[in-house]
Design a protein around this motif. Structure first.
Motif, PDB file in Angstrom:
ATOM      1  N   LEU A 194       0.809  -1.219   0.000  1.00  0.00           N
ATOM      2  CA  LEU A 194       0.000   0.000   0.000  1.00  0.00           C
ATOM      3  C   LEU A 194       0.844   1.272   0.000  1.00  0.00           C
ATOM      4  O   LEU A 194       0.304   2.373   0.083  1.00  0.00           O
ATOM      5  N   ASN A 195       2.174   1.113  -0.045  1.00  0.00           N
ATOM      6  CA  ASN A 195       3.100   2.244  -0.037  1.00  0.00           C
ATOM      7  C   ASN A 195       2.908   3.118   1.196  1.00  0.00           C
ATOM      8  O   ASN A 195       2.793   4.349   1.115  1.00  0.00           O
ATOM      9  N   MET A 196       2.882   2.485   2.372  1.00  0.00           N
ATOM     10  CA  MET A 196       2.712   3.188   3.638  1.00  0.00           C
ATOM     11  C   MET A 196       3.950   3.012   4.499  1.00  0.00           C
ATOM     12  O   MET A 196       4.515   1.928   4.564  1.00  0.00           O
ATOM     13  N   PRO A 197       4.393   4.056   5.195  1.00  0.00           N
ATOM     14  CA  PRO A 197       5.502   3.894   6.141  1.00  0.00           C
ATOM     15  C   PRO A 197       5.003   3.266   7.435  1.00  0.00           C
ATOM     16  O   PRO A 197       3.808   3.353   7.750  1.00  0.00           O
ATOM     17  N   PHE A 198       5.903   2.622   8.168  1.00  0.00           N
ATOM     18  CA  PHE A 198       5.502   2.119   9.483  1.00  0.00           C
ATOM     19  C   PHE A 198       6.677   2.185  10.452  1.00  0.00           C
ATOM     20  O   PHE A 198       7.846   2.171  10.058  1.00  0.00           O
ATOM     21  N   VAL A 199       6.310   2.305  11.728  1.00  0.00           N
ATOM     22  CA  VAL A 199       7.282   2.378  12.801  1.00  0.00           C
ATOM     23  C   VAL A 199       7.383   1.009  13.458  1.00  0.00           C
ATOM     24  O   VAL A 199       6.361   0.418  13.826  1.00  0.00           O
ATOM     25  N   PHE A 200       8.592   0.524  13.591  1.00  0.00           N
ATOM     26  CA  PHE A 200       8.849  -0.783  14.194  1.00  0.00           C
ATOM     27  C   PHE A 200       9.411  -0.623  15.596  1.00  0.00           C
ATOM     28  O   PHE A 200      10.245   0.257  15.844  1.00  0.00           O
ATOM     29  N   GLY A 201       8.963  -1.456  16.511  1.00  0.00           N
ATOM     30  CA  GLY A 201       9.524  -1.481  17.856  1.00  0.00           C
ATOM     31  C   GLY A 201       9.568  -2.909  18.361  1.00  0.00           C
ATOM     32  O   GLY A 201       8.729  -3.738  17.992  1.00  0.00           O
ATOM     33  N   ALA A 202      10.548  -3.204  19.187  1.00  0.00           N
ATOM     34  CA  ALA A 202      10.668  -4.547  19.768  1.00  0.00           C
ATOM     35  C   ALA A 202      11.380  -4.440  21.106  1.00  0.00           C
ATOM     36  O   ALA A 202      12.246  -3.575  21.289  1.00  0.00           O
ATOM     37  N   VAL A 203      11.025  -5.323  22.034  1.00  0.00           N
ATOM     38  CA  VAL A 203      11.666  -5.345  23.356  1.00  0.00           C
ATOM     39  C   VAL A 203      11.977  -6.781  23.754  1.00  0.00           C
ATOM     40  O   VAL A 203      11.270  -7.716  23.363  1.00  0.00           O
ATOM     41  N   ASN A 243      11.634 -14.892  23.614  1.00  0.00           N
ATOM     42  CA  ASN A 243      10.287 -14.948  24.148  1.00  0.00           C
ATOM     43  C   ASN A 243      10.256 -14.273  25.509  1.00  0.00           C
ATOM     44  O   ASN A 243      10.858 -14.755  26.467  1.00  0.00           O
ATOM     45  N   CYS A 244       9.549 -13.143  25.596  1.00  0.00           N
ATOM     46  CA  CYS A 244       9.469 -12.419  26.866  1.00  0.00           C
ATOM     47  C   CYS A 244       8.742 -13.221  27.930  1.00  0.00           C
ATOM     48  O   CYS A 244       8.986 -13.061  29.126  1.00  0.00           O
ATOM     49  N   GLU A 245       7.846 -14.107  27.504  1.00  0.00           N
ATOM     50  CA  GLU A 245       7.109 -14.931  28.461  1.00  0.00           C
ATOM     51  C   GLU A 245       8.049 -15.861  29.210  1.00  0.00           C
ATOM     52  O   GLU A 245       7.869 -16.143  30.388  1.00  0.00           O
ATOM     53  N   ASP A 246       9.098 -16.325  28.520  1.00  0.00           N
ATOM     54  CA  ASP A 246      10.069 -17.226  29.145  1.00  0.00           C
ATOM     55  C   ASP A 246      11.269 -16.473  29.716  1.00  0.00           C
ATOM     56  O   ASP A 246      11.799 -16.846  30.762  1.00  0.00           O
ATOM     57  N   SER A 247      11.705 -15.411  29.025  1.00  0.00           N
ATOM     58  CA  SER A 247      12.933 -14.721  29.408  1.00  0.00           C
ATOM     59  C   SER A 247      12.701 -13.442  30.203  1.00  0.00           C
ATOM     60  O   SER A 247      13.609 -12.924  30.827  1.00  0.00           O
ATOM     61  N   GLY A 248      11.472 -12.902  30.165  1.00  0.00           N
ATOM     62  CA  GLY A 248      11.135 -11.718  30.931  1.00  0.00           C
ATOM     63  C   GLY A 248      11.417 -10.418  30.210  1.00  0.00           C
ATOM     64  O   GLY A 248      12.089 -10.380  29.177  1.00  0.00           O
ATOM     65  N   VAL A 249      10.883  -9.327  30.758  1.00  0.00           N
ATOM     66  CA  VAL A 249      11.124  -7.992  30.219  1.00  0.00           C
ATOM     67  C   VAL A 249      10.955  -6.983  31.352  1.00  0.00           C
ATOM     68  O   VAL A 249      10.048  -7.104  32.171  1.00  0.00           O
ATOM     69  N   LEU A 250      11.857  -6.017  31.418  1.00  0.00           N
ATOM     70  CA  LEU A 250      11.762  -4.966  32.419  1.00  0.00           C
ATOM     71  C   LEU A 250      10.534  -4.107  32.113  1.00  0.00           C
ATOM     72  O   LEU A 250      10.363  -3.639  30.990  1.00  0.00           O
ATOM     73  N   GLY A 251       9.680  -3.895  33.117  1.00  0.00           N
ATOM     74  CA  GLY A 251       8.382  -3.278  32.885  1.00  0.00           C
ATOM     75  C   GLY A 251       8.409  -1.937  32.183  1.00  0.00           C
ATOM     76  O   GLY A 251       7.553  -1.648  31.343  1.00  0.00           O
ATOM     77  N   MET A 252       9.375  -1.079  32.518  1.00  0.00           N
ATOM     78  CA  MET A 252       9.385   0.250  31.903  1.00  0.00           C
ATOM     79  C   MET A 252      10.036   0.284  30.531  1.00  0.00           C
ATOM     80  O   MET A 252       9.938   1.291  29.809  1.00  0.00           O
ATOM     81  N   LEU A 253      10.681  -0.794  30.102  1.00  0.00           N
ATOM     82  CA  LEU A 253      11.314  -0.818  28.782  1.00  0.00           C
ATOM     83  C   LEU A 253      10.309  -0.583  27.652  1.00  0.00           C
ATOM     84  O   LEU A 253      10.567   0.245  26.771  1.00  0.00           O
ATOM     85  N   PRO A 254       9.155  -1.279  27.632  1.00  0.00           N
ATOM     86  CA  PRO A 254       8.184  -0.984  26.574  1.00  0.00           C
ATOM     87  C   PRO A 254       7.697   0.455  26.613  1.00  0.00           C
ATOM     88  O   PRO A 254       7.371   1.030  25.569  1.00  0.00           O
ATOM     89  N   GLY A 255       7.665   1.056  27.803  1.00  0.00           N
ATOM     90  CA  GLY A 255       7.270   2.458  27.897  1.00  0.00           C
ATOM     91  C   GLY A 255       8.243   3.366  27.183  1.00  0.00           C
ATOM     92  O   GLY A 255       7.852   4.322  26.498  1.00  0.00           O
ATOM     93  N   VAL A 256       9.543   3.069  27.321  1.00  0.00           N
ATOM     94  CA  VAL A 256      10.577   3.862  26.654  1.00  0.00           C
ATOM     95  C   VAL A 256      10.481   3.684  25.141  1.00  0.00           C
ATOM     96  O   VAL A 256      10.456   4.661  24.375  1.00  0.00           O
ATOM     97  N   ILE A 257      10.417   2.431  24.706  1.00  0.00           N
ATOM     98  CA  ILE A 257      10.399   2.149  23.264  1.00  0.00           C
ATOM     99  C   ILE A 257       9.099   2.616  22.629  1.00  0.00           C
ATOM    100  O   ILE A 257       9.092   3.184  21.530  1.00  0.00           O
ATOM    101  N   GLY A 258       7.976   2.398  23.324  1.00  0.00           N
ATOM    102  CA  GLY A 258       6.693   2.859  22.801  1.00  0.00           C
ATOM    103  C   GLY A 258       6.644   4.366  22.646  1.00  0.00           C
ATOM    104  O   GLY A 258       6.049   4.894  21.697  1.00  0.00           O
ATOM    105  N   SER A 259       7.286   5.080  23.569  1.00  0.00           N
ATOM    106  CA  SER A 259       7.345   6.542  23.477  1.00  0.00           C
ATOM    107  C   SER A 259       8.172   6.969  22.264  1.00  0.00           C
ATOM    108  O   SER A 259       7.817   7.927  21.553  1.00  0.00           O
ATOM    109  N   TYR A 260       9.283   6.286  22.035  1.00  0.00           N
ATOM    110  CA  TYR A 260      10.087   6.569  20.840  1.00  0.00           C
ATOM    111  C   TYR A 260       9.266   6.334  19.574  1.00  0.00           C
ATOM    112  O   TYR A 260       9.351   7.107  18.602  1.00  0.00           O
ATOM    113  N   MET A 261       8.475   5.260  19.571  1.00  0.00           N
ATOM    114  CA  MET A 261       7.655   4.954  18.400  1.00  0.00           C
ATOM    115  C   MET A 261       6.654   6.076  18.121  1.00  0.00           C
ATOM    116  O   MET A 261       6.457   6.491  16.976  1.00  0.00           O
TER     117      MET A 261
END
Length: 348
Positions: free
Chosen positions: A145-154, A187-205
């Protein structure tokens, strides 16, 4: 372009007084349509800031429900939301934050059958999904569709952000040509993720989306931002093929970059300098353990801080060749010795 009302001027005053944005930028935000894939760890903060910034129309694609284990990082929700549709709960909370915008919730999973229909009519997409299948689908649909998109991962303490398919820039498949096998995926379900990390990355997005909508700043097209909250480090990696000067050089020479070698050239190099060649697998540790090679393992994002052998000829390898090419780009200006990208695992 949508005209601002009195309430808009009052609500977004602190944003409008930024000379880079101003009334014109705020009007662009009001007229923009953004689709957010996922209302989880990345989607929640991205949605909150897009809504707060005054993006006029927002779509949310999410088929999951709120669970207790979500709440440490998905702070848009509360105890009372457990068991409820994330799409609906998010829509309600966001409408309370800013009733001036329109929000539509799609309580369904993004699949090939509905992707084109869901994306149509939007200006850009934020991909807050947590699996490779959805990321590839987002990429391929945006390219179509010729659309840009923002990628994020944690993952654990590390986060990544980039912008793809923007004004002829690289796409997601340029960095990740294919998905790893099921047993090789983080896999964050098995390896975990620091709670505020998605907040930082989501804000950048959200910031990247706002920059593209208003035309301010420089979006992360052709660059991959990597942040490690454990040691507060951040690095920006050029995506192979994204440097216009490098592309011009390739067109002039009619050949690949000097550092890209094939298997035959690698064997010849090894024969001539058997004691000096150091092969480095730049895949992640979990990938290296699943499919070990007869090479030193230094993940791509650790190269700049790693103790590299100064008297060796470095040959980088990975599954597809994408990350091995990026490795040379990352170390240019930092490593004075010879470096090559082979683009194959050699030993499987």
């Amino acid at each position: 372009m949508d005209t601002l009302e009195k309430e808009d001027l009052a609500r977004y005053n602190r944003q409008i007084i930024l000379p880079e944005l101003g009334i014109t930028g705020q009007e662009k935000l009001k007229g923009a349509k953004v689709l957010v894939i996922g209302a989880g760890g990345l989607g929640c903060p991205a949605l909150q800031y897009l809504v707060g910034a005054g993006v006029g129309f927002i779509g949310i694609v999410e088929d999951d429900v709120v669970e207790l284990s979500n709440l440490h990082r998905q702070v848009l929700y509360g105890i009372a939301d457990i068991g409820r549709s994330k799409a609906l709960a998010a829509s309600e909370k966001l409408s309370l934050l800013n009733p001036l915008i329109q929000i539509i919730s799609y309580q369904q999973r993004l699949v090939p059958e509905n992707a084109e229909m869901l994306f149509s009519g939007y200006d850009l997409v934020l991909d807050g999904s947590d699996n490779f299948e959805t990321r590839f689908l987002v990429n391929d649909t945006c390219v179509l569709l010729n659309m840009p998109f923002v990628f994020g991962a944690v993952f654990r303490f590390d986060g990544q952000v980039s912008v793809f398919n923007y004004e002829g820039g690289p796409v997601y498949r340029d960095v990740f040509p294919e998905a790893p096998s099921e047993d090789q995926r983080p896999n964050c379900e098995d390896s975990g993720v620091l709670g505020m990390l998605p907040g930082v990355i989501g804000s950048y997005m959200a910031a990247e989306a706002i920059k593209m909508i208003t035309g301010i700043g420089t979006p992360l097209s052709g660059r991959l931002l990597v942040i490690d909250l454990l040691d507060n480090s951040s690095q920006v990696f050029m995506i192979a093929g994204a440097n216009p000067d490098l592309k011009k050089d390739k067109e002039k020479s009619g050949t690949e970059e000097a550092y890209a070698i094939n298997l035959e050239q690698f064997k010849r190099l090894s024969d001539l300098h058997a004691q000096r060649v150091c092969v480095i697998d730049v895949r992640e540790v979990y990938e290296f353990e699943e499919l070990p090679t007869l090479a030193l393992n230094i993940p791509l994002y650790e190269l700049l801080t790693a103790q590299l052998p100064l008297d060796k000829i470095l040959v980088f390898i990975c599954q597809s060749g994408s990350r091995s090419r990026m490795a040379v780009q990352v170390l240019k200006g930092h490593y004075k010795g010879e470096m090559y990208s082979l683009g194959t695992l050699l030993f499987k």
